[in-house]
Design a protein around this motif. Sequence first.
Motif, PDB file in Angstrom:
ATOM      1  N   ILE A  51      49.530  57.923  78.470  1.00  0.00           N
ATOM      2  CA  ILE A  51      48.415  57.615  79.364  1.00  0.00           C
ATOM      3  C   ILE A  51      47.534  58.850  79.494  1.00  0.00           C
ATOM      4  N   SER A  52      46.239  58.593  79.619  1.00  0.00           N
ATOM      5  CA  SER A  52      45.266  59.655  79.881  1.00  0.00           C
ATOM      6  C   SER A  52      44.610  59.341  81.212  1.00  0.00           C
ATOM      7  N   LEU A  53      44.664  60.291  82.121  1.00  0.00           N
ATOM      8  CA  LEU A  53      44.112  60.109  83.460  1.00  0.00           C
ATOM      9  C   LEU A  53      42.855  60.945  83.628  1.00  0.00           C
ATOM     10  N   SER A  54      41.840  60.356  84.256  1.00  0.00           N
ATOM     11  CA  SER A  54      40.650  61.129  84.601  1.00  0.00           C
ATOM     12  C   SER A  54      41.036  62.097  85.719  1.00  0.00           C
ATOM     13  N   VAL A  55      40.171  63.041  86.029  1.00  0.00           N
ATOM     14  CA  VAL A  55      40.450  64.006  87.099  1.00  0.00           C
ATOM     15  C   VAL A  55      40.683  63.264  88.417  1.00  0.00           C
ATOM     16  N   GLU A  56      39.872  62.249  88.694  1.00  0.00           N
ATOM     17  CA  GLU A  56      40.017  61.492  89.932  1.00  0.00           C
ATOM     18  C   GLU A  56      41.368  60.780  89.981  1.00  0.00           C
ATOM     19  N   GLN A  57      41.767  60.177  88.864  1.00  0.00           N
ATOM     20  CA  GLN A  57      43.057  59.491  88.806  1.00  0.00           C
ATOM     21  C   GLN A  57      44.203  60.490  88.954  1.00  0.00           C
ATOM     22  N   TRP A  58      44.046  61.658  88.306  1.00  0.00           N
ATOM     23  CA  TRP A  58      45.083  62.683  88.420  1.00  0.00           C
ATOM     24  C   TRP A  58      45.223  63.143  89.860  1.00  0.00           C
ATOM     25  N   GLU A  59      44.101  63.358  90.552  1.00  0.00           N
ATOM     26  CA  GLU A  59      44.155  63.801  91.948  1.00  0.00           C
ATOM     27  C   GLU A  59      44.854  62.764  92.821  1.00  0.00           C
ATOM     28  N   ALA A  60      44.579  61.482  92.589  1.00  0.00           N
ATOM     29  CA  ALA A  60      45.244  60.416  93.343  1.00  0.00           C
ATOM     30  C   ALA A  60      46.748  60.444  93.062  1.00  0.00           C
ATOM     31  N   PHE A  61      47.117  60.633  91.802  1.00  0.00           N
ATOM     32  CA  PHE A  61      48.526  60.700  91.427  1.00  0.00           C
ATOM     33  C   PHE A  61      49.194  61.908  92.076  1.00  0.00           C
ATOM     34  N   ALA A  62      48.535  63.064  92.011  1.00  0.00           N
ATOM     35  CA  ALA A  62      49.094  64.294  92.573  1.00  0.00           C
ATOM     36  C   ALA A  62      49.346  64.142  94.082  1.00  0.00           C
ATOM     37  N   LYS A  63      48.449  63.447  94.783  1.00  0.00           N
ATOM     38  CA  LYS A  63      48.642  63.218  96.220  1.00  0.00           C
ATOM     39  C   LYS A  63      49.849  62.324  96.480  1.00  0.00           C
ATOM     40  N   ALA A  64      50.160  61.450  95.531  1.00  0.00           N
ATOM     41  CA  ALA A  64      51.275  60.522  95.679  1.00  0.00           C
ATOM     42  C   ALA A  64      52.623  61.128  95.295  1.00  0.00           C
ATOM     43  N   VAL A  65      52.643  62.306  94.710  1.00  0.00           N
ATOM     44  CA  VAL A  65      53.892  62.915  94.237  1.00  0.00           C
ATOM     45  C   VAL A  65      54.929  63.055  95.357  1.00  0.00           C
ATOM     46  N   PRO A  66      54.583  63.530  96.555  1.00  0.00           N
ATOM     47  CA  PRO A  66      55.611  63.603  97.608  1.00  0.00           C
ATOM     48  C   PRO A  66      56.256  62.243  97.909  1.00  0.00           C
ATOM     49  N   ALA A  67      55.464  61.176  97.940  1.00  0.00           N
ATOM     50  CA  ALA A  67      56.014  59.844  98.189  1.00  0.00           C
ATOM     51  C   ALA A  67      56.928  59.420  97.037  1.00  0.00           C
ATOM     52  N   ILE A  68      56.551  59.755  95.809  1.00  0.00           N
ATOM     53  CA  ILE A  68      57.380  59.439  94.642  1.00  0.00           C
ATOM     54  C   ILE A  68      58.705  60.197  94.732  1.00  0.00           C
ATOM     55  N   GLU A  69      58.642  61.489  95.097  1.00  0.00           N
ATOM     56  CA  GLU A  69      59.864  62.290  95.230  1.00  0.00           C
ATOM     57  C   GLU A  69      60.777  61.719  96.309  1.00  0.00           C
ATOM     58  N   ASP A  70      60.181  61.303  97.438  1.00  0.00           N
ATOM     59  CA  ASP A  70      60.981  60.699  98.509  1.00  0.00           C
ATOM     60  C   ASP A  70      61.664  59.424  98.019  1.00  0.00           C
ATOM     61  N   ALA A  71      60.935  58.589  97.285  1.00  0.00           N
ATOM     62  CA  ALA A  71      61.498  57.344  96.762  1.00  0.00           C
ATOM     63  C   ALA A  71      62.642  57.636  95.794  1.00  0.00           C
ATOM     64  N   ILE A  72      62.486  58.636  94.964  1.00  0.00           N
ATOM     65  CA  ILE A  72      63.547  59.016  94.019  1.00  0.00           C
ATOM     66  C   ILE A  72      64.789  59.457  94.790  1.00  0.00           C
ATOM     67  N   LYS A  73      64.603  60.269  95.812  1.00  0.00           N
ATOM     68  CA  LYS A  73      65.745  60.738  96.617  1.00  0.00           C
ATOM     69  C   LYS A  73      66.469  59.573  97.272  1.00  0.00           C
ATOM     70  N   ARG A  74      65.696  58.588  97.777  1.00  0.00           N
ATOM     71  CA  ARG A  74      66.329  57.428  98.421  1.00  0.00           C
ATOM     72  C   ARG A  74      67.136  56.628  97.402  1.00  0.00           C
ATOM     73  N   ILE A  75      66.574  56.435  96.217  1.00  0.00           N
ATOM     74  CA  ILE A  75      67.273  55.651  95.188  1.00  0.00           C
ATOM     75  C   ILE A  75      68.500  56.407  94.688  1.00  0.00           C
ATOM     76  N   VAL A  76      68.353  57.684  94.384  1.00  0.00           N
ATOM     77  CA  VAL A  76      69.475  58.484  93.903  1.00  0.00           C
ATOM     78  C   VAL A  76      70.538  58.595  94.991  1.00  0.00           C
ATOM     79  N   GLY A  77      70.112  58.724  96.241  1.00  0.00           N
ATOM     80  CA  GLY A  77      71.041  58.835  97.357  1.00  0.00           C
ATOM     81  C   GLY A  77      71.798  57.549  97.624  1.00  0.00           C
ATOM     82  N   SER A  78      71.269  56.420  97.206  1.00  0.00           N
ATOM     83  CA  SER A  78      71.931  55.145  97.447  1.00  0.00           C
ATOM     84  C   SER A  78      72.932  54.778  96.351  1.00  0.00           C
ATOM     85  N   ASP A  79      72.974  55.593  95.276  1.00  0.00           N
ATOM     86  CA  ASP A  79      73.909  55.300  94.162  1.00  0.00           C
ATOM     87  C   ASP A  79      75.312  55.610  94.520  1.00  0.00           C
TER      88      ASP A  79
END
Length: 185
Positions: A157-185
Amino acid sequence: MDSETQRSIEEAVLDILRNANMEEMTEYKVRTLAEDRLGIDLSRPDRKRFVRSVVESFLASHKEDDAVASEAADAPQEEQQKVEVAQVEEEEEAEEEEDDHRKRRGPREYDEEGDLIVCRLSNKRRVTVQDFRGKTLVSIREYYEKEGKQLPTSKGISLSVEQWEAFAKAVPAIEDAIKRIVGSD
């Protein structure tokens, strides 16, 4: 560097120089402003040299105008030399800071097309930043080897700067979701 990129860089640098306070402007500042305006990395050696040549050409063509202006203002030559020395010192200091920052991050790596390789996710996957048709893109892509060269596949995938910025802002939420899923295993 292709001719279209050179033209874009030259136009941006000349526009910046025409509108700049030349007593405060340095080559480093010009390059940084042009980087921000164009969204491309101008610290690569070939691009750095090109920016320097545009700046030197601009200064040479305006040297006569500056000489006439300084005579009209009766500015002492010593004061003008002090300003020039201060500019050079400021530029050298900024270059040293940039080099120190680059050393801490490690050397920059570029692929065969001149795209900045930000990181290698695996042997066949990498994150690059590139200029494509005047737009800056962050690409996360798989590569394959052909005749000793690493070439991009359509898998990615190729992201424009605007798309990348939106993704970068979502990284903490993604990390939290990963921790919840890994923690539930």
